[in-house]
Motif scaffolding. Structure first.
Motif, mmCIF file in Angstrom:
data_model
loop_
_atom_site.group_PDB
_atom_site.id
_atom_site.type_symbol
_atom_site.label_atom_id
_atom_site.label_comp_id
_atom_site.label_asym_id
_atom_site.label_seq_id
_atom_site.Cartn_x
_atom_site.Cartn_y
_atom_site.Cartn_z
ATOM 1 N N ASP A 99 -33.086 -33.725 22.600
ATOM 2 C CA ASP A 99 -32.646 -33.618 21.157
ATOM 3 C C ASP A 99 -31.760 -34.788 21.005
ATOM 4 O O ASP A 99 -30.748 -34.774 21.688
ATOM 5 C CB ASP A 99 -32.038 -32.546 21.083
ATOM 6 N N LEU A 100 -31.954 -35.518 20.036
ATOM 7 C CA LEU A 100 -31.197 -36.916 19.723
ATOM 8 C C LEU A 100 -30.700 -36.974 18.110
ATOM 9 O O LEU A 100 -31.610 -36.670 17.381
ATOM 10 C CB LEU A 100 -32.349 -38.033 20.074
ATOM 11 N N SER A 101 -29.606 -37.486 17.926
ATOM 12 C CA SER A 101 -28.998 -38.001 16.597
ATOM 13 C C SER A 101 -28.422 -39.104 16.802
ATOM 14 O O SER A 101 -27.973 -39.591 17.889
ATOM 15 C CB SER A 101 -28.354 -36.980 16.068
ATOM 16 N N GLU A 102 -27.880 -39.792 15.876
ATOM 17 C CA GLU A 102 -27.041 -40.969 15.797
ATOM 18 C C GLU A 102 -25.663 -40.598 16.564
ATOM 19 O O GLU A 102 -24.763 -41.382 16.628
ATOM 20 C CB GLU A 102 -26.959 -41.566 14.447
ATOM 21 N N GLY A 103 -25.514 -39.148 16.372
ATOM 22 C CA GLY A 103 -24.018 -38.516 16.682
ATOM 23 C C GLY A 103 -24.045 -38.093 18.162
ATOM 24 O O GLY A 103 -22.805 -37.754 18.825
ATOM 25 N N GLY A 104 -25.371 -37.848 18.764
ATOM 26 C CA GLY A 104 -25.183 -37.361 20.020
ATOM 27 C C GLY A 104 -26.483 -37.059 20.610
ATOM 28 O O GLY A 104 -27.252 -37.449 20.014
ATOM 29 N N LEU A 105 -26.634 -36.410 21.775
ATOM 30 C CA LEU A 105 -27.866 -36.136 22.372
ATOM 31 C C LEU A 105 -27.813 -34.795 23.269
ATOM 32 O O LEU A 105 -26.630 -34.533 23.720
ATOM 33 C CB LEU A 105 -28.664 -37.128 23.080
ATOM 34 N N LEU A 106 -28.876 -34.221 23.361
ATOM 35 C CA LEU A 106 -28.966 -33.100 24.466
ATOM 36 C C LEU A 106 -30.027 -33.585 25.781
ATOM 37 O O LEU A 106 -31.172 -33.996 25.028
ATOM 38 C CB LEU A 106 -29.543 -31.976 23.885
ATOM 39 N N ALA A 107 -29.614 -33.772 26.902
ATOM 40 C CA ALA A 107 -30.627 -34.155 27.846
ATOM 41 C C ALA A 107 -30.900 -33.133 28.881
ATOM 42 O O ALA A 107 -29.759 -32.544 29.217
ATOM 43 C CB ALA A 107 -29.926 -35.539 28.363
ATOM 44 N N THR A 108 -31.915 -33.177 29.375
ATOM 45 C CA THR A 108 -32.362 -32.501 30.443
ATOM 46 C C THR A 108 -32.046 -32.932 31.803
ATOM 47 O O THR A 108 -32.907 -34.334 31.966
ATOM 48 C CB THR A 108 -33.595 -31.633 30.384
ATOM 49 N N VAL A 109 -31.576 -32.610 32.967
ATOM 50 C CA VAL A 109 -31.307 -33.357 34.070
ATOM 51 C C VAL A 109 -31.858 -32.554 35.252
ATOM 52 O O VAL A 109 -32.398 -31.365 35.100
ATOM 53 C CB VAL A 109 -29.595 -33.384 34.485
ATOM 54 N N PRO A 110 -32.345 -33.307 36.284
ATOM 55 C CA PRO A 110 -32.899 -32.371 37.505
ATOM 56 C C PRO A 110 -32.393 -31.497 37.969
ATOM 57 O O PRO A 110 -31.163 -31.497 37.992
ATOM 58 C CB PRO A 110 -33.183 -33.643 38.612
ATOM 59 N N ARG A 111 -33.136 -30.375 38.398
ATOM 60 C CA ARG A 111 -32.438 -29.310 39.054
ATOM 61 C C ARG A 111 -31.738 -29.604 40.322
ATOM 62 O O ARG A 111 -32.265 -30.503 40.926
ATOM 63 C CB ARG A 111 -33.623 -28.266 39.438
ATOM 64 N N GLY A 112 -30.530 -29.030 40.602
ATOM 65 C CA GLY A 112 -29.767 -29.164 41.744
ATOM 66 C C GLY A 112 -28.913 -30.557 41.617
ATOM 67 O O GLY A 112 -28.220 -30.906 42.570
ATOM 68 N N SER A 113 -29.183 -31.331 40.405
ATOM 69 C CA SER A 113 -28.300 -32.487 40.388
ATOM 70 C C SER A 113 -26.831 -32.132 39.920
ATOM 71 O O SER A 113 -26.632 -30.971 39.440
ATOM 72 C CB SER A 113 -28.957 -33.394 39.365
ATOM 73 N N ARG A 114 -25.931 -33.046 40.130
ATOM 74 C CA ARG A 114 -24.572 -32.975 39.715
ATOM 75 C C ARG A 114 -24.215 -33.278 38.311
ATOM 76 O O ARG A 114 -24.041 -34.409 38.212
ATOM 77 C CB ARG A 114 -23.938 -33.500 40.899
ATOM 78 N N ARG A 151 -21.963 -47.540 16.347
ATOM 79 C CA ARG A 151 -22.531 -48.674 17.534
ATOM 80 C C ARG A 151 -23.980 -48.753 17.154
ATOM 81 O O ARG A 151 -24.582 -49.757 17.063
ATOM 82 C CB ARG A 151 -21.948 -48.330 18.520
ATOM 83 N N HIS A 152 -24.873 -47.643 17.474
ATOM 84 C CA HIS A 152 -26.241 -47.780 17.516
ATOM 85 C C HIS A 152 -26.691 -46.870 16.607
ATOM 86 O O HIS A 152 -27.796 -46.519 16.504
ATOM 87 C CB HIS A 152 -26.748 -47.407 18.759
ATOM 88 N N GLY A 153 -25.951 -46.447 15.477
ATOM 89 C CA GLY A 153 -26.160 -45.521 14.551
ATOM 90 C C GLY A 153 -27.557 -45.662 13.794
ATOM 91 O O GLY A 153 -28.389 -45.034 13.657
ATOM 92 N N ASP A 154 -27.499 -46.976 13.126
ATOM 93 C CA ASP A 154 -28.972 -47.606 12.328
ATOM 94 C C ASP A 154 -29.955 -47.265 13.257
ATOM 95 O O ASP A 154 -31.262 -46.871 12.693
ATOM 96 C CB ASP A 154 -28.636 -48.835 11.743
ATOM 97 N N ARG A 155 -30.054 -47.871 14.276
ATOM 98 C CA ARG A 155 -31.066 -47.683 15.417
ATOM 99 C C ARG A 155 -31.577 -46.428 15.768
ATOM 100 O O ARG A 155 -32.854 -46.097 15.537
ATOM 101 C CB ARG A 155 -30.877 -48.437 16.564
ATOM 102 N N LEU A 156 -30.766 -45.456 16.006
ATOM 103 C CA LEU A 156 -31.063 -44.258 16.333
ATOM 104 C C LEU A 156 -31.529 -43.340 15.256
ATOM 105 O O LEU A 156 -32.463 -42.640 15.423
ATOM 106 C CB LEU A 156 -29.894 -43.594 17.098
ATOM 107 N N ARG A 157 -30.911 -43.701 13.928
ATOM 108 C CA ARG A 157 -31.134 -42.940 12.863
ATOM 109 C C ARG A 157 -32.542 -43.153 12.494
ATOM 110 O O ARG A 157 -33.654 -42.264 12.105
ATOM 111 C CB ARG A 157 -30.313 -43.246 11.631
ATOM 112 N N ALA A 158 -33.117 -44.502 12.692
ATOM 113 C CA ALA A 158 -34.499 -45.043 12.452
ATOM 114 C C ALA A 158 -35.508 -44.455 13.230
ATOM 115 O O ALA A 158 -36.457 -43.750 12.922
ATOM 116 C CB ALA A 158 -34.682 -46.385 12.417
ATOM 117 N N VAL A 159 -35.264 -44.254 14.462
ATOM 118 C CA VAL A 159 -35.912 -43.362 15.487
ATOM 119 C C VAL A 159 -36.278 -42.150 15.290
ATOM 120 O O VAL A 159 -37.223 -41.432 15.163
ATOM 121 C CB VAL A 159 -35.259 -43.806 16.863
ATOM 122 N N VAL A 160 -35.135 -41.304 14.782
ATOM 123 C CA VAL A 160 -35.136 -39.730 14.496
ATOM 124 C C VAL A 160 -36.060 -39.699 13.401
ATOM 125 O O VAL A 160 -36.673 -38.589 13.216
ATOM 126 C CB VAL A 160 -33.851 -39.408 14.309
#
Length: 229
Positions: free
Chosen positions: A147-162, A209-218
């Motif tokens: 899940d991505l926006s120009e203001g932040g993101l939600l990332a899934t990380v591998p099980r068991g990772s710190r 900082r990268h708002g324009d780029r991320l907004r275009a992607v979203v």
């Protein structure tokens, strides 16, 4: 619950916060399996019971949230166990009308791109032989943005990772079209997915900082999604 066009769709992933009779609230992710209209005009959602929880448990104070093209909706629900032809399920019955969450400042979209989270654990215990004047080595954790926006993101990380703790300041490097977009961020919450994986949500410290780029992607992702429907 809401006008029909604002219901989460069948097979859509939704966020569910449940408050068990003992312990703290759990933020989970599950999937809508079916929509069952009721005689009073409301709609009961049939969802998969999240792994690790008792599928026969009731919850009288839960919150359902989902995204739709114009933003994000939230609704308080009650859960009760049931069985359908495809197995055990939870039925989510609305206890109040759905509302649009206005606090979201940025348009978001579901997207799968790599991300690297880099931080230094200043609270980690040092080995006796370590020089106290030497800073700890940075920690790198690779994940996948869901899940991505120009203001932040939600990332899934591998099980068991710190995973970095909530409140950790780090650098988040998102890779989009062979371009690395790095910027400072802060971990704002952890999410436990129905699959058993862990999600790390971060807010960017400098959204412009990268708002324009991320907004275009979203927006491009959302246009493609809507063109297929």
């Amino acid at each position: 619950m809401a006008p029909p066009e604002l219901h989460p769709a069948v097979l859509q992933n939704v966020a569910l916060t449940v408050r068990p009779t003992t312990g703290s609230a759990l933020a989970l992710e599950t999937k809508v399996l079916d929509l069952e209209p009721q005689s009073d005009g409301s709609t009961t959602l049939v969802v998969a019971p999240p792994p690790g929880l008792d599928p026969r448990e009731h919850h009288f104070d839960a919150t359902l949230a989902w995204t739709y093209p114009l933003g994000r909706m939230e609704c308080t629900v009650r859960t009760r166990p049931a069985r359908r032809a495809y197995g055990e399920v939870w039925l989510l019955c609305p206890s109040a009308p759905a509302t649009r969450l206005q606090e979201r400042a940025y348009f978001r979209a579901r997207i799968a791109v790599p991300v690297l989270l880099t931080w230094t654990d200043l609270d980690a215990e040092r080995e006796p032989e370590q020089d106290p004047d030497v800073e700890p080595e940075p920690i790198d954790l690779a994940g996948v943005v869901v899940d991505l926006s120009e203001g932040g993101l939600l990332a899934t990380v591998p099980r068991g990772s710190r995973a970095p703790a909530v409140g950790t300041r780090l650098e988040a490097t998102v890779r989009v079209d062979d371009e690395d977009l790095a910027q400072p961020a802060t971990v704002v919450r952890h999410v436990r997915f129905a699959s058993g994986g862990i999600g790390v949500a971060v807010a960017f410290a400098e959204p412009r900082r990268h708002g324009d780029r991320l907004r275009a992607v979203v927006f491009a992702v959302e246009r493609r999604r809507r063109s297929r429907t």
